[in-house]
Design an enzyme around this catalytic site. Structure first.
Site, PDB file in Angstrom:
ATOM      1  CG  HIS A  33      28.314  18.200   0.583  1.00 24.90           C
ATOM      2  ND1 HIS A  33      27.399  17.823   1.549  1.00 24.90           N
ATOM      3  CD2 HIS A  33      27.709  18.028  -0.615  1.00 24.90           C
ATOM      4  CE1 HIS A  33      26.284  17.435   0.954  1.00 24.90           C
ATOM      5  NE2 HIS A  33      26.446  17.550  -0.356  1.00 24.90           N
ATOM      6  CG  ASP A 162      30.018  26.712  -9.758  1.00 26.72           C
ATOM      7  OD1 ASP A 162      30.323  27.708 -10.433  1.00 26.72           O
ATOM      8  OD2 ASP A 162      30.856  25.927  -9.290  1.00 26.72           O
ATOM      9  CG  HIS A 267      29.554  18.508  -4.760  1.00 22.39           C
ATOM     10  ND1 HIS A 267      29.595  19.884  -4.835  1.00 22.39           N
ATOM     11  CD2 HIS A 267      28.289  18.195  -4.381  1.00 22.39           C
ATOM     12  CE1 HIS A 267      28.400  20.370  -4.514  1.00 22.39           C
ATOM     13  NE2 HIS A 267      27.591  19.366  -4.238  1.00 22.39           N
ATOM     14  CG  ASP A 472      -7.571  37.419 -14.221  1.00 17.01           C
ATOM     15  OD1 ASP A 472      -7.798  38.033 -15.276  1.00 17.01           O
ATOM     16  OD2 ASP A 472      -7.133  37.970 -13.196  1.00 17.01           O
ATOM     17  CG  HIS A 476      -4.053  34.550 -12.941  1.00 17.35           C
ATOM     18  ND1 HIS A 476      -3.391  33.960 -14.000  1.00 17.35           N
ATOM     19  CD2 HIS A 476      -3.407  35.724 -12.702  1.00 17.35           C
ATOM     20  CE1 HIS A 476      -2.401  34.749 -14.396  1.00 17.35           C
ATOM     21  NE2 HIS A 476      -2.388  35.822 -13.618  1.00 17.35           N
TER      22      HIS A 476
END
Length: 675
Positions: A33, A162, A267, A472, A476
């Protein structure tokens, strides 16, 4: 320290050197890159020359500034900096970029390249690592600094991209950094507005400055190619002590390349021979690959001399500090060297005695003894401390401006918690632990993998470990998570069956300095187990051992982990009433046990004896022990919402059901043998 200065010409020459080293490295490897290093060079070189404190001759100096390349794909930028500023990274290693056995892998790897602080590549991880390092810095400073000398006075810097900011982990970490007022954290956001697919406008249009301001950060916007603005922004960030800093540096990817400037193709791909030649011409750069001007070497050498002088002053001040603070000096040695008491096993076993209880509660008792033995032990939970029993008693929680406690409120931020733990572990001085429910280990997994890759001592407490969580429901109730964790290389996974095994699992984790450990703990109460007279603690540390012998030549061997060990014990008692000799083997760490010498495995599991494993989860990883004619009793589908005792009945995990399955299995085996 008064910061160094560069003329614009010197800064340009240093930046162009970094650019072309990156271009040449990627071109020679035909992989990499080049775009980010070319765009970031204009602020990276002044940062390292003017502001960063380090000593290449002592890369582990505790008071060095930390620099993290969170955008790890731009690794040639970091390799160029390390080479120019005198780390043990010769130019020949840059020429071997991305090649077998080189010290310049495709993404920075801690332990491979001198000066690389953390292994980066998966975007966002380095961002959160830096927050962990900055928190560790503040915690260490509150423990060791006095009015006359501060052995901890450094900052944490990172280059983020980014992609780092798009990843959700960055928001979690940024939120906590702002909340904790980590003013020793300075990030440069390389705002080049290009990703692999093209312009960031395709998927990213948020107000980054507004987002970080809302999180409590000090935010500046600059032209990332303007040397005066760069240095002024760094100075302002260093002066800000109450808020972490984000410098949004607007840059151009592949800066200096006439044909690839602001192009997404730069890139992640080499520029190509034609464009490399055009770039050399544009920068008035020699045709020789990997060229480093003598003037740049001189600039960097002079800077190293200044840094070495400061390093010497720090060493002198540190020696005086040690004489003045003998107790703090002993604490320093104990934490940085992570000294272990010789009687650790005895201390941790004494914490639980022969008590019954959920292993999460028993672990909470062990934590208190472990914290007394290890001042370096710190940790917290993802807003689940009352459920995970992970509070170090007698110590306060970490808060903005108060960093001398040992308990960290990570909030509902599992991704950031695990990655911050990596940053704290890599910082040194601390052994971090983090707690959440086992089903949420999926959120932690990328950071766990990196901890294993970096061989860092981090400890994960995963409670509520099976469908016995109960009402739950399946969201879970972990089914596949235990096996998924066991598949991570260099992660030691322990699922203890009672207080003794819980204490010894903690022992193993505290002794294990070459990788992370995960303790898998129950919500429900378990009985304290009776053991054979010949039992010794080291048997647990080998991953598996005989809990009940069942005679010299048993008819069947029951293997189990965690809560299913007591289930196997009860089932075995029922089978013995039917004249079936049963050996019960507890396997608190399946992969540790499987990696024992064959002689030990044969002793625990004699050949040609039928084998049955019981575990409330998926069973693929047990078959290496079971053999083709073995039997696994577990849970191969998702759970359901119901009381735990109902689930045990519905999923065939009661003692009577296990005993009946074993009898049927033995009958089937006999029929096959007769046939």
């Amino acid at each position: 320290m008064e910061h160094a200065t560069l003329t614009d010409r010197e800064a340009r020459l240093g930046a162009d050197t970094l650019r072309m080293l990156a271009v040449d490295g990627v071109e020679q490897a035909n992989s990499g890159h080049p775009g980010l290093p070319m765009g970031a060079a204009d602020y990276a070189f002044p940062l390292w020359h003017n502001r960063l404190r380090f000593n290449p001759a002592d890369p582990a100096w505790p008071d060095r500034d930390r620099f993290i390349l969170s955008a790890g794909h731009g690794s040639m930028l970091l390799y160029g900096l390390l080479h120019l500023f005198g780390y043990d990274l010769p130019l020949t290693e840059l020429e071997r970029f991305r090649q077998w056995g080189s010290r310049t892998p495709g993404h920075p790897e801690y332990g491979v390249t001198p000066g690389v602080e953390v292994t980066t590549g998966p975007l966002g991880q380095g961002f959160a690592n830096g927050v962990g390092m900055a928190l560790a810095t503040r915690m260490a400073a509150d423990r060791f600094n006095d009015d006359l000398f501060s052995p901890i006075a450094h900052r944490v810097y990172a280059l983020v991209s980014d992609g780092d900011l798009m990843e959700g982990i960055s928001q979690e970490a940024a939120s906590l950094a702002g909340h904790l007022k980590l003013g020793n954290l300075i990030y440069i956001y390389d705002d080049n507005r290009i990703t692999i697919e093209g312009s960031t406008d395709l998927a990213f249009s948020e107000d980054v400055a507004g987002r970080f301001t809302a999180c409590g950060w000090h935010v500046q916007k600059i032209d990332g190619h303007d040397f005066a603005r760069i240095d002024a922004a760094l100075a302002a960030a260093q002066e800000e002590e109450e808020r972490p800093s984000l410098i949004i540096a607007r840059t151009h990817i592949a800066q200096g390349s006439p044909g690839k400037h602001d192009s997404s193709s730069a890139h992640g791909s080499p520029l190509g021979a034609e464009e490399v030649a055009a770039t050399r011409h544009n920068l008035n750069w020699p045709a020789e690959p990997f060229h480093v001007p003598t003037e740049v070497r001189d600039i960097c050498a002079r800077r190293r001399e200044t840094l070495e002088e400061e390093y010497g002053r720090w060493q002198d001040g540190f020696r005086k500090w040690r004489r003045r603070n003998p107790e703090r000096a002993r604490l320093w040695d104990g934490m940085w060297r992570q000294k272990q008491p010789a009687d650790l096993v005895q201390r941790l076993l004494a914490a639980v005695g022969d008590a019954d209880g959920a292993t999460r509660a028993l672990s909470g008792k062990v934590i208190q003894a472990a914290a007394a033995a290890f001042p370096a032990l710190v940790g917290g939970s993802a807003d689940l401390e009352p459920s995970t029993n992970s509070w170090i008693k007698g110590s306060q929680g970490i808060a903005a401006g108060t960093y001398d406690g040992r308990n960290i409120h990570f909030g509902v931020r599992e991704h950031a918690m695990a990655a911050m733990m990596n940053g704290m572990a890599r910082y040194g001085c601390f052994i971090p632990f983090g707690a959440t429910f086992l089903v949420f280990s999926d959120y932690c997994r990328p950071a766990i993998r990196l901890a294993a890759l970096m061989e860092q001592q981090t400890i994960y407490l995963f409670t509520h470990d099976s469908l016995f969580v109960g009402e739950d429901g399946p969201t879970h109730q972990p089914v596949e998570q235990l096996s998924a964790l066991r598949l991570i290389p260099n992660l030691a996974v322990f699922r203890p069956a009672d207080g003794v095994e819980t204490a010894l699992a903690w022992t193993a984790a505290l002794r294990r300095s070459t990788g992370p450990s995960a303790l898998i703990l129950t919500r429900q109460k378990l009985p304290s187990l009776a053991r054979e007279p010949a039992f010794t603690p080291d048997m647990v540390l080998r991953g598996g051992y005989v809990l009940e012998a069942g005679g010299k030549q048993p008819d069947v061997i029951l293997l189990a982990s965690g809560s299913e060990v007591s289930l196997a014990v009860t089932a075995a008692a029922s089978l013995r009433e039917q004249q079936i000799a049963v050996r019960v083997v507890s396997v608190p760490s399946l992969e540790t046990f499987q990696n024992q010498p064959a002689s030990y495995l044969r002793k625990i599991i004699p050949p040609r004896v039928p084998r049955v494993a019981v575990e409330a989860g998926r069973g693929e990883l047990w078959w290496r022990l079971l053999g083709v004619r073995g039997l696994f009793i577990g849970v191969e589908n998702f759970g359901a919402s119901a009381p735990a005792e109902v689930l045990a009945e519905k999923y065939g995990l009661t003692p009577s059901q296990v005993a009946e399955r074993v009898i049927q299995h033995l009958r089937t085996r006999r029929k096959l043998f007769i046939a």
